[in-house]
Write a protein that holds these residues in place. Structure first.
Motif, PDB file in Angstrom:
ATOM      1  N   GLU A 140       0.833  -1.203   0.000  1.00 23.21           N
ATOM      2  CA  GLU A 140       0.000   0.000   0.000  1.00 23.21           C
ATOM      3  C   GLU A 140       0.868   1.253   0.000  1.00 23.21           C
ATOM      4  O   GLU A 140       1.900   1.305   0.661  1.00 23.21           O
ATOM      5  CB  GLU A 140      -0.902  -0.017   1.240  1.00 23.21           C
ATOM      6  N   VAL A 141       0.458   2.252  -0.768  1.00 21.10           N
ATOM      7  CA  VAL A 141       1.142   3.535  -0.790  1.00 21.10           C
ATOM      8  C   VAL A 141       0.094   4.630  -0.616  1.00 21.10           C
ATOM      9  O   VAL A 141      -1.001   4.552  -1.177  1.00 21.10           O
ATOM     10  CB  VAL A 141       1.927   3.730  -2.109  1.00 21.10           C
ATOM     11  N   CYS A 142       0.401   5.640   0.204  1.00 23.33           N
ATOM     12  CA  CYS A 142      -0.579   6.704   0.438  1.00 23.33           C
ATOM     13  C   CYS A 142       0.088   8.073   0.380  1.00 23.33           C
ATOM     14  O   CYS A 142       1.290   8.213   0.605  1.00 23.33           O
ATOM     15  CB  CYS A 142      -1.294   6.513   1.773  1.00 23.33           C
ATOM     16  N   ARG A 143      -0.715   9.085   0.071  1.00 21.99           N
ATOM     17  CA  ARG A 143      -0.227  10.452  -0.100  1.00 21.99           C
ATOM     18  C   ARG A 143      -1.072  11.412   0.720  1.00 21.99           C
ATOM     19  O   ARG A 143      -2.297  11.291   0.772  1.00 21.99           O
ATOM     20  CB  ARG A 143      -0.285  10.849  -1.575  1.00 21.99           C
ATOM     21  N   TYR A 144      -0.404  12.374   1.346  1.00 19.55           N
ATOM     22  CA  TYR A 144      -1.063  13.360   2.199  1.00 19.55           C
ATOM     23  C   TYR A 144      -1.642  14.509   1.377  1.00 19.55           C
ATOM     24  O   TYR A 144      -1.023  14.983   0.423  1.00 19.55           O
ATOM     25  CB  TYR A 144      -0.049  13.915   3.201  1.00 19.55           C
ATOM     26  N   PHE A 145      -2.849  14.947   1.760  1.00 16.15           N
ATOM     27  CA  PHE A 145      -3.471  16.122   1.158  1.00 16.15           C
ATOM     28  C   PHE A 145      -3.917  17.077   2.264  1.00 16.15           C
ATOM     29  O   PHE A 145      -4.604  16.665   3.203  1.00 16.15           O
ATOM     30  CB  PHE A 145      -4.692  15.733   0.319  1.00 16.15           C
ATOM     31  N   LYS A 146      -3.521  18.321   2.132  1.00 16.11           N
ATOM     32  CA  LYS A 146      -3.980  19.348   3.063  1.00 16.11           C
ATOM     33  C   LYS A 146      -5.321  19.862   2.570  1.00 16.11           C
ATOM     34  O   LYS A 146      -5.488  20.162   1.385  1.00 16.11           O
ATOM     35  CB  LYS A 146      -2.965  20.485   3.137  1.00 16.11           C
ATOM     36  N   ASN A 173      -8.269   3.716  -0.528  1.00 20.10           N
ATOM     37  CA  ASN A 173      -8.610   3.991   0.868  1.00 20.10           C
ATOM     38  C   ASN A 173      -8.367   5.457   1.196  1.00 20.10           C
ATOM     39  O   ASN A 173      -7.407   6.060   0.714  1.00 20.10           O
ATOM     40  CB  ASN A 173      -7.754   3.133   1.810  1.00 20.10           C
ATOM     41  N   PHE A 174      -9.225   6.011   2.033  1.00 21.14           N
ATOM     42  CA  PHE A 174      -9.029   7.354   2.572  1.00 21.14           C
ATOM     43  C   PHE A 174      -8.815   7.226   4.080  1.00 21.14           C
ATOM     44  O   PHE A 174      -9.551   6.504   4.760  1.00 21.14           O
ATOM     45  CB  PHE A 174     -10.242   8.241   2.286  1.00 21.14           C
ATOM     46  N   TYR A 175      -7.795   7.930   4.606  1.00 22.63           N
ATOM     47  CA  TYR A 175      -7.463   7.874   6.028  1.00 22.63           C
ATOM     48  C   TYR A 175      -7.496   9.272   6.639  1.00 22.63           C
ATOM     49  O   TYR A 175      -7.159  10.260   5.968  1.00 22.63           O
ATOM     50  CB  TYR A 175      -6.053   7.311   6.236  1.00 22.63           C
ATOM     51  N   ASP A 176      -7.852   9.347   7.926  1.00 21.60           N
ATOM     52  CA  ASP A 176      -7.668  10.604   8.640  1.00 21.60           C
ATOM     53  C   ASP A 176      -6.202  10.716   9.049  1.00 21.60           C
ATOM     54  O   ASP A 176      -5.406   9.790   8.829  1.00 21.60           O
ATOM     55  CB  ASP A 176      -8.617  10.712   9.838  1.00 21.60           C
ATOM     56  N   VAL A 177      -5.835  11.854   9.626  1.00 27.13           N
ATOM     57  CA  VAL A 177      -4.430  12.141   9.921  1.00 27.13           C
ATOM     58  C   VAL A 177      -4.239  12.301  11.424  1.00 27.13           C
ATOM     59  O   VAL A 177      -4.941  13.082  12.071  1.00 27.13           O
ATOM     60  CB  VAL A 177      -3.974  13.432   9.206  1.00 27.13           C
ATOM     61  N   VAL A 178      -3.282  11.568  11.980  1.00 30.02           N
ATOM     62  CA  VAL A 178      -2.905  11.703  13.386  1.00 30.02           C
ATOM     63  C   VAL A 178      -1.382  11.769  13.454  1.00 30.02           C
ATOM     64  O   VAL A 178      -0.697  10.871  12.952  1.00 30.02           O
ATOM     65  CB  VAL A 178      -3.428  10.522  14.231  1.00 30.02           C
ATOM     66  N   ASN A 179      -0.868  12.849  14.031  1.00 26.28           N
ATOM     67  CA  ASN A 179       0.582  13.060  14.135  1.00 26.28           C
ATOM     68  C   ASN A 179       1.272  12.981  12.774  1.00 26.28           C
ATOM     69  O   ASN A 179       2.380  12.446  12.645  1.00 26.28           O
ATOM     70  CB  ASN A 179       1.204  12.046  15.101  1.00 26.28           C
ATOM     71  N   GLY A 180       0.586  13.485  11.754  1.00 27.60           N
ATOM     72  CA  GLY A 180       1.175  13.550  10.427  1.00 27.60           C
ATOM     73  C   GLY A 180       1.180  12.256   9.650  1.00 27.60           C
ATOM     74  O   GLY A 180       1.746  12.188   8.556  1.00 27.60           O
ATOM     75  N   LYS A 181       0.543  11.206  10.190  1.00 30.19           N
ATOM     76  CA  LYS A 181       0.540   9.906   9.521  1.00 30.19           C
ATOM     77  C   LYS A 181      -0.889   9.401   9.322  1.00 30.19           C
ATOM     78  O   LYS A 181      -1.815   9.826  10.019  1.00 30.19           O
ATOM     79  CB  LYS A 181       1.336   8.883  10.342  1.00 30.19           C
ATOM     80  N   PRO A 182      -1.075   8.471   8.372  1.00 30.62           N
ATOM     81  CA  PRO A 182      -2.411   7.885   8.180  1.00 30.62           C
ATOM     82  C   PRO A 182      -2.833   7.105   9.406  1.00 30.62           C
ATOM     83  O   PRO A 182      -2.025   6.421  10.033  1.00 30.62           O
ATOM     84  CB  PRO A 182      -2.225   6.969   6.962  1.00 30.62           C
ATOM     85  N   ASN A 183      -4.128   7.209   9.748  1.00 32.58           N
ATOM     86  CA  ASN A 183      -4.611   6.575  10.972  1.00 32.58           C
ATOM     87  C   ASN A 183      -5.787   5.644  10.682  1.00 32.58           C
ATOM     88  O   ASN A 183      -5.600   4.505  10.291  1.00 32.58           O
ATOM     89  CB  ASN A 183      -4.994   7.658  11.983  1.00 32.58           C
ATOM     90  N   LEU A 213     -15.116  15.004   2.368  1.00 29.20           N
ATOM     91  CA  LEU A 213     -14.021  15.224   3.311  1.00 29.20           C
ATOM     92  C   LEU A 213     -14.016  16.685   3.745  1.00 29.20           C
ATOM     93  O   LEU A 213     -14.280  17.577   2.937  1.00 29.20           O
ATOM     94  CB  LEU A 213     -12.683  14.870   2.660  1.00 29.20           C
ATOM     95  N   ASP A 214     -13.696  16.924   5.026  1.00 32.75           N
ATOM     96  CA  ASP A 214     -13.699  18.306   5.515  1.00 32.75           C
ATOM     97  C   ASP A 214     -12.450  18.657   6.320  1.00 32.75           C
ATOM     98  O   ASP A 214     -12.432  19.635   7.067  1.00 32.75           O
ATOM     99  CB  ASP A 214     -14.951  18.572   6.356  1.00 32.75           C
ATOM    100  N   SER A 215     -11.395  17.863   6.180  1.00 31.61           N
ATOM    101  CA  SER A 215     -10.132  18.150   6.869  1.00 31.61           C
ATOM    102  C   SER A 215      -8.997  17.453   6.123  1.00 31.61           C
ATOM    103  O   SER A 215      -9.221  16.781   5.110  1.00 31.61           O
ATOM    104  CB  SER A 215     -10.198  17.673   8.328  1.00 31.61           C
ATOM    105  N   ASP A 216      -7.767  17.598   6.631  1.00 37.18           N
ATOM    106  CA  ASP A 216      -6.617  16.953   6.002  1.00 37.18           C
ATOM    107  C   ASP A 216      -6.833  15.442   5.947  1.00 37.18           C
ATOM    108  O   ASP A 216      -7.470  14.857   6.837  1.00 37.18           O
ATOM    109  CB  ASP A 216      -5.344  17.253   6.785  1.00 37.18           C
ATOM    110  N   PHE A 217      -6.254  14.800   4.927  1.00 32.61           N
ATOM    111  CA  PHE A 217      -6.475  13.362   4.765  1.00 32.61           C
ATOM    112  C   PHE A 217      -5.346  12.729   3.968  1.00 32.61           C
ATOM    113  O   PHE A 217      -4.528  13.416   3.346  1.00 32.61           O
ATOM    114  CB  PHE A 217      -7.809  13.103   4.055  1.00 32.61           C
ATOM    115  N   PHE A 218      -5.292  11.414   3.999  1.00 29.49           N
ATOM    116  CA  PHE A 218      -4.430  10.623   3.131  1.00 29.49           C
ATOM    117  C   PHE A 218      -5.316   9.814   2.194  1.00 29.49           C
ATOM    118  O   PHE A 218      -6.388   9.346   2.591  1.00 29.49           O
ATOM    119  CB  PHE A 218      -3.569   9.636   3.931  1.00 29.49           C
ATOM    120  N   ILE A 219      -4.860   9.636   0.959  1.00 28.65           N
ATOM    121  CA  ILE A 219      -5.497   8.697   0.046  1.00 28.65           C
ATOM    122  C   ILE A 219      -4.468   7.620  -0.273  1.00 28.65           C
ATOM    123  O   ILE A 219      -3.284   7.912  -0.468  1.00 28.65           O
ATOM    124  CB  ILE A 219      -5.989   9.384  -1.249  1.00 28.65           C
ATOM    125  N   SER A 220      -4.897   6.361  -0.277  1.00 28.16           N
ATOM    126  CA  SER A 220      -3.953   5.273  -0.524  1.00 28.16           C
ATOM    127  C   SER A 220      -4.422   4.387  -1.669  1.00 28.16           C
ATOM    128  O   SER A 220      -5.616   4.294  -1.969  1.00 28.16           O
ATOM    129  CB  SER A 220      -3.766   4.418   0.735  1.00 28.16           C
TER     130      SER A 220
END
Length: 288
Positions: A140-146, A173-183, A213-220
């Motif tokens: 799996e590979v994911c990228r951060y979006f502000k 997959n879409f993930y929320d962000v905790v401490n700058g990482k996918p959660n 989506l309404d906040s920062d997220f990761f997509i994988s």
């Protein structure tokens, strides 16, 4: 009698130690239907697998301790944690319970997604690629979006610089962000895309999936069904070169640690550096 008992125990121990894999099936506990592409693995270890379309799975026992805990996770179901020793001593079938939590149905009538907005980039340097050496199911590979707006995701676009595989099925997959990482996953349903293209720009319509989506997220992009052998190279660029760059993490199996290091191939120069995988999202902003 004592000698016979000792011999029996030695033989039993020898037989157990020779077992190199465990084969099983995972089902819905209520309907008894197989659970396809169930995530199976050990937390923080690069050891894991996925069930196939029949719910069947195989766990490699050669690198796992009997004290390790195996996790079975499936979207919409309660995760099951079980010690490997207990798993081996039980029947081959695993049953997961559907999550009793009722999710609120997304109603687009509550929003006005009228203004178009593009997030991220596709790829900037055709000679820069990011790839898995061992691209297999569960990778799996994911990228951060502000993001500071309420958006509806309409399209997913990414670049494949090279594809030596016969066929590749991915889960988005879409993930929320905790401490700058996918959660935690934000999906309310699984999203699958498939490609047989060797290389080029790939575009997928996600509008019907109602991803809001309404906040920062990761997509994988998670490899689900990999057919063939060889490399799969994503296009992208070095993190920080562009203000659009977003941190990228990867892992080789379900529940393994996310790593932010990647091997970049640029004119045969390979090194581990910060990076961004080239992903672009076409979205609509809520104006209500």
């Amino acid at each position: 009698m004592k000698k016979i008992l000792i011999l029996f125990l030695i033989f039993s121990s020898f037989s157990y130690s020779q077992k190199t894999s465990f084969e099983g099936k995972v089902f819905d506990k209520q309907t008894k239907q197989p659970l396809t592409y169930c995530n199976i693995g050990i937390i923080n270890k690069n050891l894991g697998t996925l069930s196939n379309v029949k719910g069947e799975f195989v766990i490699d026992l050669t690198k796992i301790s009997t004290s390790d805990t195996i996790i079975f996770s499936y979207l919409g179901y309660k995760s099951l944690n079980i010690k490997l020793n207990d798993l081996i001593n039980r029947k081959d079938s695993i049953f997961l319970k559907s999550n009793s939590m009722v999710l609120n149905e997304v109603t687009l009538e509550s929003y006005n997604f009228s203004k178009k907005m593009t997030l991220g980039f596709e790829f900037r340097h055709p000679r820069v690629s990011f790839f898995f050496y061992d691209f297999k199911s569960g990778s799996e590979v994911c990228r951060y979006f502000k993001n500071d707006k309420t958006i509806l995701v309409e399209k997913l676009i990414f670049q494949v610089n090279e594809n030596e595989l016969k066929n590749l099925k991915l889960r988005v997959n879409f993930y929320d962000v905790v401490n700058g990482k996918p959660n935690e996953k934000l999906n309310i349903e699984d999203i699958y895309i498939e490609t047989k293209h060797h290389q080029g720009r790939l575009k997928f319509n996600l509008k019907d999936n109602n991803i809001i989506l309404d906040s920062d997220f990761f997509i994988s992009l998670e490899a689900i069904d990999v057919k063939g052998n060889g490399e799969f190279l994503f296009g992208g660029e070095w993190y920080g070169v562009s203000s659009e760059g977003g941190k990228t993490y990867s892992r080789k199996s379900s529940f393994a640690k996310w790593t932010d290091e990647w091997t970049i191939d640029n004119s045969n120069l390979k090194q581990k550096v910060p990076h961004s995988i080239g992903i672009r999202l076409i979205t609509r902003i809520n104006t209500k």
